[in-house]
Write an enzyme that holds these catalytic residues in place. Structure first.
Site, PDB file in Angstrom:
ATOM      1  N   LYS A  90       0.856  -1.193   0.000  1.00  0.00           N
ATOM      2  CA  LYS A  90       0.000   0.000   0.000  1.00  0.00           C
ATOM      3  C   LYS A  90       0.880   1.227   0.000  1.00  0.00           C
ATOM      4  CE  LYS A  90      -3.997   2.068   0.229  1.00  0.00           C
ATOM      5  NZ  LYS A  90      -3.485   3.010  -0.793  1.00  0.00           N
ATOM      6  N   GLN A 111       7.077   3.972   4.065  1.00  0.00           N
ATOM      7  CA  GLN A 111       5.677   3.536   4.031  1.00  0.00           C
ATOM      8  C   GLN A 111       5.474   2.247   4.823  1.00  0.00           C
ATOM      9  OE1 GLN A 111       3.650   5.641   1.853  1.00  0.00           O
ATOM     10  NE2 GLN A 111       2.007   4.858   3.129  1.00  0.00           N
ATOM     11  N   LYS A 114       5.208   3.415   8.384  1.00  0.00           N
ATOM     12  CA  LYS A 114       4.000   4.228   8.538  1.00  0.00           C
ATOM     13  C   LYS A 114       2.752   3.350   8.559  1.00  0.00           C
ATOM     14  CE  LYS A 114       3.956   7.814   5.925  1.00  0.00           C
ATOM     15  NZ  LYS A 114       3.805   8.726   4.748  1.00  0.00           N
ATOM     16  N   LYS A 126       5.444   1.910  -3.059  1.00  0.00           N
ATOM     17  CA  LYS A 126       5.386   3.263  -3.633  1.00  0.00           C
ATOM     18  C   LYS A 126       5.664   3.146  -5.121  1.00  0.00           C
ATOM     19  CE  LYS A 126       4.658   7.449  -1.928  1.00  0.00           C
ATOM     20  NZ  LYS A 126       3.701   7.798  -0.855  1.00  0.00           N
ATOM     21  N   GLY A 165      -2.960   8.106  -4.415  1.00  0.00           N
ATOM     22  CA  GLY A 165      -2.391   9.323  -4.980  1.00  0.00           C
ATOM     23  C   GLY A 165      -1.204   9.821  -4.170  1.00  0.00           C
ATOM     24  N   ASP A 166      -0.492  10.752  -4.754  1.00  0.00           N
ATOM     25  CA  ASP A 166       0.636  11.411  -4.093  1.00  0.00           C
ATOM     26  C   ASP A 166       0.853  12.705  -4.868  1.00  0.00           C
ATOM     27  OD1 ASP A 166       3.765  11.814  -3.513  1.00  0.00           O
ATOM     28  OD2 ASP A 166       2.979  10.494  -1.970  1.00  0.00           O
ATOM     29  N   ASN A 240      -2.777  19.734  -1.066  1.00  0.00           N
ATOM     30  CA  ASN A 240      -3.795  19.174  -0.179  1.00  0.00           C
ATOM     31  C   ASN A 240      -3.361  19.107   1.279  1.00  0.00           C
ATOM     32  OD1 ASN A 240      -5.938  18.819  -1.872  1.00  0.00           O
ATOM     33  ND2 ASN A 240      -5.923  16.598  -1.821  1.00  0.00           N
ATOM     34  N   SER A 379      -6.921   5.839   3.654  1.00  0.00           N
ATOM     35  CA  SER A 379      -6.935   4.950   2.488  1.00  0.00           C
ATOM     36  C   SER A 379      -7.317   3.537   2.913  1.00  0.00           C
ATOM     37  CB  SER A 379      -5.558   4.928   1.812  1.00  0.00           C
ATOM     38  OG  SER A 379      -5.351   6.094   1.045  1.00  0.00           O
TER      39      SER A 379
END
Length: 447
Positions: A90, A111, A114, A126, A165-166, A240, A379
């Site tokens: 993810k 990630q 996290k 990623k 998204g990123d 954002n 997410s």
């Protein structure tokens, strides 16, 4: 201990010497996790961290697409599938000219920790491309996204790898990507997150990273019997994350005085209130404008070209732009100006030297793998709603987000509290994230 850490880092450098961002991320983790490994026999001698720094899979592919003038363009696409010990991969997709394997490996490595901290069953990954959406028409972006997904679809799925998204990948891009995936696989699944509300998206998802960054800072301040009320906030970025970090800060009674983009930053001594923030959101999200246009609308504000906002006095700093945007000199300036709390909204925005300065001053400092985990947490909540074929209310999602950020904060306290009572949130986040993944890896054997 120093020799053990240096020996590990030398081995990683030997294999990844040309990837500075990745090495920076690994070094930060190694310095806190290796001493913990050495003290715990269950992990010692198993080379778990060495296995964690090596991606399970690194996918690189060519993306050919046709621009509006009929010319064929060629970009590189990537997906780093870092670790799947606790769940499917993810992590976001980033479309930006600076994208390369080093940056994506650092993001994927972060990630893993996290996602582990969220307590949700998600591994780390990623991806992205060196494609630049800026200045492109909607049709060009659609053609690129369709070409990109025509290769990526082979490697992802709702139980395998769920991109999001990123930077450079918002709801528009997610829509184009999902459309091609649905066509190629002939199925409608929750394979991407950050989707539109009419086709599987979750409320609060656009706000989640910014909100979560503030929720984490709020939890840190509570350890000092303090709050956001009446505080002056300096924020970098204007996408954002920055926008919604500003929005939540205002809701908690703070005064936001800066936002920025790659051209420079604005400073508004009167404060960026709800009306001004709405102007910025329209400017950046719909008009794709530059932050400098703010001073035309609000002439009492000032714009400083080519600089970050860390020279301005504040109580709380929220770096929400990009990696390594806040260096040692910036950190010292913030400290001299009275900053008491830094919560990272971006991924690794503070350099190693800056973090050392914050720790030396013993202020509240939250690393991005903990404080900006709200985005991937929501997410995960979107994935749950997709699986249930159900939609939670805005309030329900926001409350779940708050609970997750509070739980992450508790984990950081558990593993990061020093003998003198100071909470090293970097140490706490790294060890807490490591333990869950390491335990799963041990349970599953050498795979």
């Amino acid at each position: 201990m120093k020799d053990t850490i240096e020996g590990f880092l030398d081995l990683v450098k030997e294999r990844n010497g040309h990837e500075p961002e990745f090495l920076q991320a690994v070094e930060e983790v190694a310095e806190t996790v290796i001493p913990y490994i050495v003290k715990h026999d269950i992990y010692y001698g198993k080379n778990i961290l060495l296995r964690m720094v090596e991606p399970e899979r690194l996918i690189s592919f060519r993306v050919c697409w046709v621009d509006d003038s009929g010319e064929i363009q060629v970009n590189r696409g990537y997906r780093i599938q870092m670790n799947s010990a606790i769940g499917p991969y993810k992590g976001g997709l980033r479309f930006h000219p600076t994208v390369n394997a080093s940056i994506l490996k650092f993001l994927a490595f972060e990630q893993v920790f996290k996602n582990s901290l969220t307590t949700l069953p998600m591994g780390g990954g990623k991806g992205g491309s060196d494609f630049d959406p800026k200045g492109k028409s909607d049709n060009e972006i659609m053609r690129f996204c369709h070409a990109f997904m025509s290769e990526l679809f082979r490697h992802i799925g709702p139980n395998t790898d769920i991109p999001a998204g990123d930077i450079g990948v918002g709801q528009r891009e997610i829509g184009f990507l999902f459309g091609m995936y649905r066509k190629m696989r002939n199925e409608f699944t929750g394979v991407l997150t950050g989707k539109g509300m009419t086709w599987g998206g979750s409320l609060i998802r656009p706000e989640a990273t910014g909100y979560g960054t503030v929720y984490f800072a709020e939890n840190m301040l509570k350890t000092k019997n303090d709050s956001f009320k009446g505080k002056t906030i300096v924020i970098s970025g204007s996408g954002n994350v920055a926008q919604f970090a500003a929005e939540k800060s205002l809701q908690l009674g703070a005064k936001v005085v800066t936002l920025s983009d790659s051209s420079g930053y604005i400073y508004d001594d009167e404060g960026i209130d709800d009306g001004k923030l709405k102007f910025i959101m329209t400017l950046k999200n719909e008009k794709r404008g530059r932050i400098s246009e703010y001073v035309k609308e609000y002439p009492n504000a000032k714009f400083t070209k080519g600089k970050t906002p860390w020279g301005e006095a504040c109580d709380i700093a929220l770096p929400c732009a990009t990696q390594n945007e806040l260096n040692e000199d910036d950190a010292k300036t913030l400290l001299n100006n009275g900053c008491i709390c830094v919560s990272e909204g971006a991924n690794m925005p503070s350099t190693k030297e800056a973090i050392a300065a914050f720790h030396k001053a013993k202020i509240l400092f939250a690393p991005g793998k903990a404080s900006n985990a709200g985005g991937v947490a929501t997410s995960g909540l979107e994935m749950t709603q997709n699986s249930l074929r159900y939609k939670w209310t805005r309030e329900e999602v926001d409350n779940k987000l708050k609970d997750i950020m509070t739980d992450i904060h508790k984990s950081c306290i558990e593993y990061g509290t020093e003998e003198d009572g100071y909470i090293d949130y970097v140490k706490g986040a790294n060890i807490a994230g490591f333990v869950k993944v390491a335990d799963a890896m041990l349970a599953q054997g050498i795979v």
